[in-house]
Design an enzyme around this catalytic site. Structure first.
Site, PDB file in Angstrom:
ATOM      1  N   LYS A 164     -10.361   2.520  -1.745  1.00 45.11           N
ATOM      2  CA  LYS A 164     -10.584   1.810  -0.450  1.00 45.11           C
ATOM      3  C   LYS A 164     -11.855   2.004   0.372  1.00 45.11           C
ATOM      4  O   LYS A 164     -12.419   3.057   0.580  1.00 45.11           O
ATOM      5  CB  LYS A 164      -9.294   2.261   0.524  1.00 45.11           C
ATOM      6  CG  LYS A 164      -9.239   1.569   1.690  1.00 45.11           C
ATOM      7  CD  LYS A 164      -8.132   2.244   2.382  1.00 45.11           C
ATOM      8  CE  LYS A 164      -7.761   1.333   3.679  1.00 45.11           C
ATOM      9  NZ  LYS A 164      -6.298   1.771   4.330  1.00 45.11           N
ATOM     10  N   CYS A 180      -5.624  -2.945   2.574  1.00 41.26           N
ATOM     11  CA  CYS A 180      -5.482  -2.695   4.090  1.00 41.26           C
ATOM     12  C   CYS A 180      -6.562  -3.054   4.986  1.00 41.26           C
ATOM     13  O   CYS A 180      -7.001  -3.916   4.865  1.00 41.26           O
ATOM     14  CB  CYS A 180      -4.757  -1.672   4.291  1.00 41.26           C
ATOM     15  SG  CYS A 180      -3.599  -1.668   5.799  1.00 41.26           S
ATOM     16  N   GLU A 228       0.788  -1.043   0.099  1.00 37.71           N
ATOM     17  CA  GLU A 228       0.132   0.058   0.032  1.00 37.71           C
ATOM     18  C   GLU A 228       1.013   1.279  -0.068  1.00 37.71           C
ATOM     19  O   GLU A 228       1.922   1.324   0.762  1.00 37.71           O
ATOM     20  CB  GLU A 228      -0.968  -0.002   1.213  1.00 37.71           C
ATOM     21  CG  GLU A 228      -1.784   1.309   1.307  1.00 37.71           C
ATOM     22  CD  GLU A 228      -2.637   1.133   2.497  1.00 37.71           C
ATOM     23  OE1 GLU A 228      -3.518   1.888   2.585  1.00 37.71           O
ATOM     24  OE2 GLU A 228      -2.372   0.449   3.615  1.00 37.71           O
TER      25      GLU A 228
END
Length: 297
Positions: free
Chosen positions: A116, A153, A43
């Protein structure tokens, strides 16, 4: 038989963007030389994890997807090497900012953007200051080496995200990551928990999982984080096929047969025996089904 070689990388970041991008390119080249076809970088690999602090100057790090030097460089690299590269970057879109991924296919073409969905907020991980929650929904990208689902993540902790991507046809799940120590509690080490959660996604959906984390200690204005690496590749029953240590820069590879996995998944009945009619509680925050909600007044 569709045998695909998966590769996960991990590295530390210097904060010098050109150095960090050069280091990432070197790892991609090493992974490709080792046979990697789907190669995952961590990331926000273009620099240090800036989310330790709420600092408005960091918004200048964001790039427009359509004019991103990072995407231009690494999509050309994907084309040169004939590999698939999920690319994590800090995206500026109009007046909004996102933590995003595009997938560069083996011919250099790029997928639509995934933004995300789950944004963490806590000491040292002040992501809600920078990132708007993603508005793209979960996606599956059809590439030269299989159909990829990518979460970023914090997304990796949610079984709903993994299941959604699997239902959409993902054959491989990829999770670029930046996670390590907790500034408010130096005794807390989530590394084993972090890994087991994703191994569970692999096993519950019978899909291989790639996870790439960073290593090294990064100093913020008022705290520091030591990222714990332990990048890994899991097979379709959650078994570890390859794993990294907590400190080393490096590349992991493992090969899987996507056709054999698909056949085994179909025979096992995981998706055949699902009961979506019973899962209404997943659609609300408090666990009550939609039909149980009070009528609006």
């Amino acid at each position: 038989m569709r045998t695909v070689t998966l590769a996960a990388t991990q590295k530390s970041c210097t904060g010098n963007k050109e150095v960090d991008l050069d280091d990432a390119e070197e790892l991609v080249r090493r992974a490709a030389a080792a046979g990697g076809q789907v190669i995952l970088l961590q990331e926000l690999f273009a620099g240090k994890y800036f989310c330790q602090d709420e600092d408005p100057s960091h918004f200048a790090l964001a790039e427009d997807r359509l004019d991103s030097p990072l995407i231009t460089r690494f999509s050309a690299l994907a084309r040169e090497l004939g590999v698939v590269l999920p690319l994590s970057f800090f995206e500026r879109a109009g007046k909004s900012y996102f933590n995003s991924v595009v997938v560069a296919d083996a011919d250099g073409t790029c997928s639509p953007t995934y933004r995300k969905s789950h944004i963490p907020d806590g000491p040292g991980y002040e992501e809600k200051y920078y990132f708007t929650p993603g508005d793209t929904g979960f996606q599956v990208i059809d590439t030269a080496f299989g159909k990829l689902g990518v979460g970023i993540c914090w997304d990796q902790w949610f079984p709903e995200a993994a299941r959604a991507m699997a239902l959409l046809g993902a054959e491989i799940l990829c999770y670029p990551t930046a996670i390590g120590s907790e500034p408010q509690d130096p005794t807390l080490d989530s590394s084993a928990h972090w890994r087991r959660v994703m191994q569970g996604h692999a096993a519950a959906n019978m899909v291989p999982v790639l996870a790439s984390n960073r290593v090294g200690t990064e100093q913020g204005a008022s705290s520091s984080i030591t990222f714990y690496g332990t990048s890994f590749i899991a097979g379709p029953t959650g078994e570890l096929l390859a794993e990294a240590d907590r400190t080393s820069t490096g590349v992991l590879t493992a090969s899987v047969d996507l056709d054999a996995i698909d056949q085994a998944r179909s025979a096992f009945g995981l998706f055949r025996d699902r009961r979506p009619d019973l899962y209404g509680s997943l659609l609300t925050f408090d666990g009550r089904g939609i039909s149980e909600l009070p009528e609006s007044r």
